[in-house]
Enzyme design. Structure first.
Site, mmCIF file in Angstrom:
data_model
loop_
_atom_site.group_PDB
_atom_site.id
_atom_site.type_symbol
_atom_site.label_atom_id
_atom_site.label_comp_id
_atom_site.label_asym_id
_atom_site.label_seq_id
_atom_site.Cartn_x
_atom_site.Cartn_y
_atom_site.Cartn_z
ATOM 1 N N PHE A 135 -6.087 -0.503 1.929
ATOM 2 C CA PHE A 135 -6.642 0.066 3.153
ATOM 3 C C PHE A 135 -7.527 -1.001 3.812
ATOM 4 C CE2 PHE A 135 -6.602 4.897 1.954
ATOM 5 C CZ PHE A 135 -5.233 4.885 2.057
ATOM 6 N N HIS A 178 -1.637 5.266 -9.119
ATOM 7 C CA HIS A 178 -2.247 4.154 -8.389
ATOM 8 C C HIS A 178 -3.689 3.992 -8.854
ATOM 9 C CE1 HIS A 178 -3.294 1.295 -5.526
ATOM 10 N NE2 HIS A 178 -2.956 1.883 -4.399
ATOM 11 N N CYS A 181 -7.110 -1.268 -2.466
ATOM 12 C CA CYS A 181 -6.058 -1.316 -3.487
ATOM 13 C C CYS A 181 -5.518 -2.714 -3.733
ATOM 14 C CB CYS A 181 -4.946 -0.360 -3.087
ATOM 15 S SG CYS A 181 -5.596 1.278 -2.758
ATOM 16 N N LYS A 189 3.255 1.420 -10.654
ATOM 17 C CA LYS A 189 2.596 2.690 -10.306
ATOM 18 C C LYS A 189 3.461 3.902 -10.632
ATOM 19 C CE LYS A 189 -0.217 0.394 -6.845
ATOM 20 N NZ LYS A 189 0.445 -0.942 -6.871
ATOM 21 N N HIS A 196 4.116 -3.428 -4.700
ATOM 22 C CA HIS A 196 2.926 -2.577 -4.529
ATOM 23 C C HIS A 196 3.328 -1.111 -4.686
ATOM 24 C CE1 HIS A 196 -1.047 -1.437 -3.323
ATOM 25 N NE2 HIS A 196 -0.596 -0.722 -2.319
ATOM 26 N N GLU A 232 7.563 -2.032 2.527
ATOM 27 C CA GLU A 232 7.583 -3.156 1.580
ATOM 28 C C GLU A 232 9.021 -3.632 1.341
ATOM 29 O OE1 GLU A 232 5.693 -2.437 -2.183
ATOM 30 O OE2 GLU A 232 5.691 -4.566 -2.709
#
Lengths: 91, 418
Positions: free
Chosen positions: B404, B345, B167, B340, B308, B319
């Site tokens: 990831f 996403h 991502c 998002k 994010h 975050e």
């Protein structure tokens, strides 16, 4: 058909296999995270095997209540109604 | 002197619209691109825990790009081609007047050609026809098929790379495009993010990972709700975004429009866990700090953060913790939003789409709303997050993207000042 008395041992066996440990070393009161060292992904992997073995589906919303081995056992005893699989979920 | 790098063209293909204008108008209006997950042919759809997705409905590449070339790549590459076509037109670049070896393409993609992959797996394993795999399978499934197709489309013979860090992929594509120009390898680099992998296997995989929202299946537009108390996972999306980056000297020579300067970049690994971030947020804070140092900007100078913020219970808190740790008092002043919340996403496309939002935000002085922020989580809530569009002059914007594999990226954009 699995019986209620099978379930605790099958779950502990599944855990033992997953963790590569002796089944006798896993106690019902062990916390999945703090005692057995399962992080969130490992917990999901374990529950996936248990879902397979007992032919149940555990919704996301029920995950927070599954803290200890005994919690998982009680949950499966309450929800599992179908036939047995192997503890590893492979059979 | 190290060249300065500027953004001169933008292109978007998204669930909120195809084209920058359509996307941006919908974003400012706070519209959701999330809808009920479309049926996968004969798949029992009720078996999917999550039933919502940010899909681009009715996309037909033939409406945008003529010829067979676009038909012979997978959907993620088609989205990339359409976004890039728009970005090039927007930039005013005449590629046939450029030195082709000084023009590069760097694509960030998380999954690759998943549509053809599933189709052909089915042919081999279910129909047992290994001799009938389509000849174009390998060129379509490979992750760098998009960067290859784009180079061919553009005649770009410079660096042609694909970066796959889940991502965060296309945040790195922007950062590495900047570095390719700074180090003198190219004058122009087309930075792209693209993913289109809402297919039975991939969607099922994210469901099994329990990464997706499941509580809002009857209210798709509510499902992606970063920073909200009731968020319960991300919504899988698809899309593509393209930014044309070039050296300032090159942009000036052709009198190009400039949206913003790409001023800083950092790439790190938490070296911690494949899917879970460190819960203290320190590695994220360090990544942001490194990108700001690279841009020679202090945290107190940052006006806007494109977070994010995927809408997962853990990720959003971490975050915000990192932002509070690095920005101290400035954390209560900086504007923050979550793209998002609008699109879901888009995985490998997310960084590029966030970069486009940063460029537009600086250019227009408008910050799109974070939708579904109607019940703020006290652990996430900051005054700069709003469910409404904000009018605010932004000199410095920071983009975060985490992937990831313990991967973090931050990119800093600045208003271009000659």
């Amino acid at each position: 058909m699995s019986t209620d008395t099978d379930i605790p041992l099958r779950i502990r066996s599944a855990l033992a296999e997953f963790l590569g440990r002796d089944v006798a070393s896993i106690k019902p009161g062990d916390a999945l995270r703090d005692d057995l060292g399962l992080d969130s992904l490992a917990t999901i992997e374990l529950l996936y095997r248990i879902e397979d073995a007992f032919d149940v589906e555990i919704p996301d919303t029920d995950l927070p209540s599954l803290v200890t081995v005994a919690d998982v056992t009680t949950y499966i005893q309450r929800t599992a109604v179908k036939g047995p699989g192997s503890p590893s979920g492979k059979g | 002197m190290t060249p300065r790098i500027v953004v001169t063209g933008l292109g978007v293909v998204s669930a909120l619209g195809i084209g920058v204008r359509q996307f941006w108008d919908a974003a400012l209006a706070g519209r959701s691109g999330v809808s009920k997950l479309s049926a996968f042919e004969s798949m029992p759809m009720e078996a999917y825990r999550s039933q919502v997705a940010g899909q681009i409905h009715g996309f037909d590449v033939g409406q945008y790009i003529e010829g067979a070339s676009a038909e012979r790549v997978d959907r993620f590459a088609q989205l990339a081609m359409v976004a890039t076509r728009e970005a090039l037109a927007d930039s005013g670049l005449q590629l046939d007047h450029e030195d082709p070896h000084r023009t590069g393409v760097i694509v960030g993609a998380g999954m690759g050609g998943m549509l053809i992959a599933e189709q052909e797996y089915h042919r081999v394993y279910e129909q047992l026809k290994p001799n009938r795999v389509v000849p174009n399978f390998i060129p379509m499934v490979t992750l760098n098929s998009a960067s290859g197709a784009l180079a061919i489309m553009c005649g770009a013979k410079g660096p042609n790379l694909t970066i796959s860090t889940a991502c965060s992929s296309s945040a790195h594509a922007i950062g590495l495009a900047r570095e390719a120009i700074r180090t003198g390898r190219a004058d122009v680099v087309i930075a792209v993010g693209a993913d289109a992998s809402i297919v039975p296997l991939t969607f099922g995989g994210f469901c099994s990972l329990r990464a997706l929202s499941t509580s809002f299946n009857s209210f798709p537009e509510k499902a992606s709700r970063p920073f909200s108390r009731t968020r319960d996972g991300f919504v899988m999306g698809e899309g593509a975004g393209t930014l044309v980056l070039e050296s300032l000297a090159h942009a000036r020579k052709r009198n190009a429009q400039i949206y913003a300067e790409v001023a800083g970049y950092a790439a790190t690994s938490e070296a911690h866990h494949m899917v879970v971030p460190r819960d203290d947020g320190l590695e994220i804070a360090e990544t942001m700090a490194m990108a700001l140092r690279d841009a020679r900007v202090r945290p107190a100078q940052v006006d806007y953060i494109n977070a994010h913020a995927t809408s997962t219970p853990i990720g959003d808190v971490v975050e915000i913790k990192a932002i509070k740790h690095l920005f101290k008092r400035r954390a209560t002043e900086v504007a923050i939003n979550a793209t998002k919340s609008l699109l879901g996403h888009t995985l490998g496309a997310a960084g590029a789409l966030a970069g486009i939002v940063c460029a537009l935000t600086i250019d227009r002085g408008l910050i799109h709303p974070t939708i579904n922020y109607d019940d703020p989580d006290p652990e996430c809530a900051l005054p700069g997050i709003s469910g409404q569009a904000q009018e605010r002059s932004v000199e410095v914007a920071l983009l975060n993207a985490f992937g990831f594999g313990s991967n973090n990226a931050s990119v800093v954009f600045k208003r271009f000042v000659p």
